[in-house]
Design an enzyme around this catalytic site. Structure first.
Site, PDB file in Angstrom:
ATOM      1  N   ARG A  51      26.469 -33.262  35.651  1.00 54.75           N
ATOM      2  CA  ARG A  51      27.543 -32.347  36.002  1.00 54.75           C
ATOM      3  C   ARG A  51      27.134 -31.252  36.971  1.00 54.75           C
ATOM      4  O   ARG A  51      27.803 -31.004  37.963  1.00 54.75           O
ATOM      5  CB  ARG A  51      28.069 -31.619  34.744  1.00 54.75           C
ATOM      6  N   THR A  52      26.031 -30.587  36.666  1.00 51.92           N
ATOM      7  CA  THR A  52      25.718 -29.401  37.467  1.00 51.92           C
ATOM      8  C   THR A  52      25.439 -29.809  38.912  1.00 51.92           C
ATOM      9  O   THR A  52      25.999 -29.232  39.849  1.00 51.92           O
ATOM     10  CB  THR A  52      24.531 -28.632  36.859  1.00 51.92           C
ATOM     11  N   LYS A  80       3.054 -34.127  44.653  1.00 58.12           N
ATOM     12  CA  LYS A  80       1.811 -33.951  45.434  1.00 58.12           C
ATOM     13  C   LYS A  80       1.180 -32.589  45.156  1.00 58.12           C
ATOM     14  O   LYS A  80       0.155 -32.246  45.731  1.00 58.12           O
ATOM     15  CB  LYS A  80       2.120 -34.052  46.929  1.00 58.12           C
ATOM     16  N   ARG A 101      17.335 -26.379  39.816  1.00 56.04           N
ATOM     17  CA  ARG A 101      17.130 -26.549  38.366  1.00 56.04           C
ATOM     18  C   ARG A 101      15.669 -26.905  38.154  1.00 56.04           C
ATOM     19  O   ARG A 101      15.104 -27.732  38.875  1.00 56.04           O
ATOM     20  CB  ARG A 101      18.014 -27.658  37.819  1.00 56.04           C
ATOM     21  N   HIS A 129      21.441 -20.246  32.437  1.00 55.87           N
ATOM     22  CA  HIS A 129      22.220 -21.235  33.197  1.00 55.87           C
ATOM     23  C   HIS A 129      23.499 -20.536  33.655  1.00 55.87           C
ATOM     24  O   HIS A 129      24.586 -20.782  33.145  1.00 55.87           O
ATOM     25  CB  HIS A 129      22.537 -22.422  32.277  1.00 55.87           C
TER      26      HIS A 129
END
Ligand code: NCD
Length: 306
Positions: A51-52, A80, A101, A129
């Site tokens: 969703r986000t 890396k 995120r 959030h």
């Protein structure tokens, strides 16, 4: 240049303006269809999301902009050994705004400190959030007509659930809010939120283990899943995961206007038989998430639409 790390980065007035803008976008989407033409959003997702990430991308596309990014740490140079600070410096050359995120608490803040473009925290570990909170506030305000004078039940994983942490931070700024914290003993709200946010702001709250006890008293029930990925061992998760299951029978205990919200994804904590109940608004909530992210992008990019 502004970033969004926590809902408290916005004053109550700024927040109201974003919610008003989101309601206008919902009513007149065509007005905004080209507002971000030529602008790019980078979605930097080091942790899974449906969703986000997709609602951010849909938001930018709805505004006539374009999107680029990655959807897992594995497909980025993080494998890396590149730091988020270096990555955001690169991204600042490629995009106008970024949503990040990350599984580590504070990572988007580290990025913001080195960024040449606005950075939005799209969830950092068990911490915050803020855009889910904007989504939640828009849902509550649009469907209840107010953000004050509400008794709100927060149920499930209150320890690791970042959506709950951000929502509490945002809601304590409104009048007449009381919380019922519903969780198993092991998943209680962390002390730093109970003491530093609830008690410091003199916000009344009670803590209960049984959902049945709380249901008759609530204007709103915010359900959450047990956050599997934050547990140190599988056994504890298995023991906790089905602690709450909201079903039709339990819904009989709730008032006729008690809304059910859930940030989603849902696992077992709301039975699918509840989905048809008019009080279940979690899918509508996901739709509000697009409007409010559109409003946030316009605000941080300082794009005015007349
Ligand atoms: C939430 C999250 O990522 O914290 N999901 C979302 O963004 N809608 C809730 C969750 O994962 O349980």
């Amino acid at each position: 240049m502004r970033h969004l790390m926590s809902p408290l980065d916005l004053s109550v007035e700024e927040l109201d303006k974003i919610l008003d803008l989101a309601n206008d976008i919902e009513a007149h989407p065509e007005k905004y269809a080209h507002a971000c033409a030529g602008k790019k959003l980078a979605t930097l997702f080091y942790e899974p999301s449906t969703r986000t990430r997709l609602s951010f991308e849909a938001a930018m596309l709805n505004l006539g902009g374009s999107v680029l990014g990655f959807s897992s740490a594995d497909s980025s140079s993080a494998t890396k050994g590149e730091s988020v600070a270096d990555t955001i410096r690169m991204i600042s050359c490629y995009a106008d705004i970024a949503a990040m995120r990350h599984p580590k608490e504070g990572a988007p803040m580290v990025a913001a400190a080195k960024s040449g473009i606005p950075v939005i925290n799209a969830g950092d570990g068990g911490h915050q959030h803020p855009t889910q909170t904007l989504t939640d506030l828009l849902t509550i305000r649009s469907l209840k007509g107010r953000l004050s004078g509400l008794t709100i039940g927060l149920c499930g994983d209150l320890k690791f659930g970042r959506t709950v942490h951000s929502l509490i931070n945002a809601l304590v700024r409104y009048e007449g809010i009381r919380f019922v914290l519903i969780s198993p003993e092991e998943l209680r709200l962390p002390d730093y939120i109970r003491e530093d946010v609830l008690e410091r702001n003199h916000v009344p709250y009670t803590e209960v283990v049984r959902l049945e006890e709380a249901l008759p008293t609530l204007d709103l029930l915010y359900m959450t899943r047990v956050q599997k990925e934050r547990f140190f061992n599988e056994e504890d998760y298995v023991r906790m995961k089905d602690f709450y299951i909201l079903d039709k029978k339990k819904m009989k205990l709730a008032g006729p206007d008690m809304l059910i919200l859930h940030p989603l994804p849902r696992v077992n904590e709301i039975s699918v038989e509840v989905d048809d109940d008019p009080r279940a608004v979690y899918f509508k909530q996901a739709q509000y998430g697009v409007y409010v992210r559109m409003a946030l992008i316009l605000t941080l990019l300082e794009v005015k639409v007349c």
